[in-house]
Design an enzyme around this catalytic site. Structure first.
Site, PDB file in Angstrom:
ATOM      1  N   ASN A  36       0.987  -1.317  -0.025  1.00  0.00           N
ATOM      2  CA  ASN A  36       0.040  -0.144   0.053  1.00  0.00           C
ATOM      3  C   ASN A  36       1.034   1.424   0.327  1.00  0.00           C
ATOM      4  O   ASN A  36       1.513   1.602   1.093  1.00  0.00           O
ATOM      5  CB  ASN A  36      -0.739   0.130   1.114  1.00  0.00           C
ATOM      6  CG  ASN A  36      -1.833   1.131   1.420  1.00  0.00           C
ATOM      7  OD1 ASN A  36      -1.737   2.373   0.696  1.00  0.00           O
ATOM      8  ND2 ASN A  36      -2.572   1.344   2.732  1.00  0.00           N
ATOM      9  N   TRP A  37       0.989   1.733  -0.985  1.00  0.00           N
ATOM     10  CA  TRP A  37       1.849   2.877  -1.193  1.00  0.00           C
ATOM     11  C   TRP A  37       1.397   4.301  -0.719  1.00  0.00           C
ATOM     12  O   TRP A  37       2.161   5.449  -0.517  1.00  0.00           O
ATOM     13  CB  TRP A  37       2.226   3.186  -2.606  1.00  0.00           C
ATOM     14  CG  TRP A  37       3.078   2.032  -3.465  1.00  0.00           C
ATOM     15  CD1 TRP A  37       3.569   0.766  -2.762  1.00  0.00           C
ATOM     16  CD2 TRP A  37       3.282   1.939  -4.966  1.00  0.00           C
ATOM     17  NE1 TRP A  37       4.052   0.235  -4.009  1.00  0.00           N
ATOM     18  CE2 TRP A  37       3.847   0.788  -5.183  1.00  0.00           C
ATOM     19  CE3 TRP A  37       2.976   2.683  -6.066  1.00  0.00           C
ATOM     20  CZ2 TRP A  37       4.483   0.382  -6.300  1.00  0.00           C
ATOM     21  CZ3 TRP A  37       3.492   2.602  -7.149  1.00  0.00           C
ATOM     22  CH2 TRP A  37       4.028   1.338  -7.212  1.00  0.00           C
ATOM     23  N   GLY A  43       2.749  -1.162   4.295  1.00  0.00           N
ATOM     24  CA  GLY A  43       2.746   0.080   4.059  1.00  0.00           C
ATOM     25  C   GLY A  43       4.115   0.465   3.693  1.00  0.00           C
ATOM     26  O   GLY A  43       4.790   0.442   2.765  1.00  0.00           O
ATOM     27  N   GLY A  82       2.627   2.105  10.951  1.00  0.00           N
ATOM     28  CA  GLY A  82       3.750   3.172  10.790  1.00  0.00           C
ATOM     29  C   GLY A  82       4.433   3.520  11.992  1.00  0.00           C
ATOM     30  O   GLY A  82       5.124   4.586  12.370  1.00  0.00           O
TER      31      GLY A  82
HETATM   32  P1  PGA Z   1       2.940   0.222   7.525  1.00  0.00           P
HETATM   33  O1  PGA Z   1       1.508   0.644   7.131  1.00  0.00           O
HETATM   34  O2  PGA Z   1       3.458  -1.155   7.021  1.00  0.00           O
HETATM   35  O3  PGA Z   1       3.618   1.519   7.141  1.00  0.00           O
HETATM   36  O4  PGA Z   1       2.887   0.145   9.069  1.00  0.00           O
HETATM   37  C1  PGA Z   1       0.472  -0.422   6.940  1.00  0.00           C
HETATM   38  C2  PGA Z   1      -0.887  -0.034   6.378  1.00  0.00           C
HETATM   39  O5  PGA Z   1      -1.137   1.167   6.631  1.00  0.00           O
HETATM   40  O6  PGA Z   1      -1.286  -0.765   5.498  1.00  0.00           O
END
Ligand code: PGA
Length: 248
Positions: free
Chosen positions: A12-13, A229, A176
């Site tokens: 998911n960019w 992400g 994140g």
């Molecule tokens: P992350 O995001 O891998 O940066 O934690 C995952 C997401 O929001 O799909």
């Protein structure tokens, strides 16, 4: 992995990359033989880059996803993108109810259900995102929260036929943040989600997945794939996750 079906790894960019970087990344993923061999790889680029990424992916095995869609097929909804438009671009799957949409765009369960219905009507498979926040987890309300989200998401007349059902469990506190959920925590929630859905539902985990933790997550029976992400923004780390999942 709990079912013989191939596990997923979806990048998911979000609202990242520019056109050139998006092209380069899509090419590196499309050219990698690991993508599609024993796992299903998907990319969710920002809307303006969908067409170019679709061209790059061509008829190869990598799946193209939208990050969101509007609940109506057309109309006076400035700035929005509909399910039929995504289909037109070659998109087959779409994220719905990502916690960033719930939190930053005020999407509630009712809106998410309407979007799921709109996606299915447009011939898209929704990837329904659910997950508890930190306060809900700390007050032992994680599963209650997720159950409510999944039940609210179910289309009134049930999931159509044998169509694919994809749910992504993404604890808000893990997205994140670098705080990945523990395997056992994830397994427990996935088992709970599975009880609410038809047998063929596939349940992905997302939240701070990186090349170091991917293999251990992917080895967990209850985890049917990963939604990535930040670590999907570089070919090196995304493909390392794909490989780790392949070998798990
Ligand atoms: P992350 O995001 O891998 O940066 O934690 C995952 C997401 O929001 O799909």
């Amino acid at each position: 992995m709990s079912q013989p079906a191939k596990p997923w790894v979806i990048g998911n960019w979000k609202m990242n990359l520019d056109r050139r970087a998006a092209e380069t990344l899509a090419k590196e993923v499309a050219d990698d033989p690991a993508c599609g061999a024993v796992i299903r790889v998907g990319l969710a680029p920002p809307f303006p880059y969908l067409e170019r990424v679709a061209e790059i992916l061509g008829h190869g095995p990598v799946t193209l996803l939208g990050q969101d869609l509007h609940s109506e097929p057309r109309g006076a909804y400035t700035g929005s993108v509909s399910g039929p438009m995504l289909r037109d671009m070659g998109v087959t799957h779409v994220l719905v109810g990502h916690s960033e949409r719930r939190r930053l765009h005020g999407e509630d369960d009712d809106m998410i259900r309407r979007k799921i219905t709109a996606a299915v009507k447009a011939g898209l498979t929704p990837v329904v995102c659910v997950g508890e926040d930190l306060a809900q987890r700390e007050s032992q309300r994680a599963m209650t929260t997720i159950t409510a989200q999944v039940e609210a998401a179910l289309p009134a007349d049930g999931w159509p036929g044998q169509g694919e059902i994809l749910v992504a469990y993404e604890p808000v506190w893990a997205i994140g943040t670098g705080h990945v959920a523990g395997r056992e925590q994830v397994a427990e929630i996935h088992a709970g989600i599975r009880r609410l859905l038809p047998g063929h539902a596939r349940i992905l985990y997302g939240g701070s997945v990186d090349p170091d933790n991917a293999a251990s997550l992917a080895r967990e029976e209850e985890i049917d794939g990963l939604l990535v992400g930040s670590a999907s923004l570089s070919a090196a780390s995304f493909l390392a996750i794909v490989r780790a999942t392949t070998q798990a």
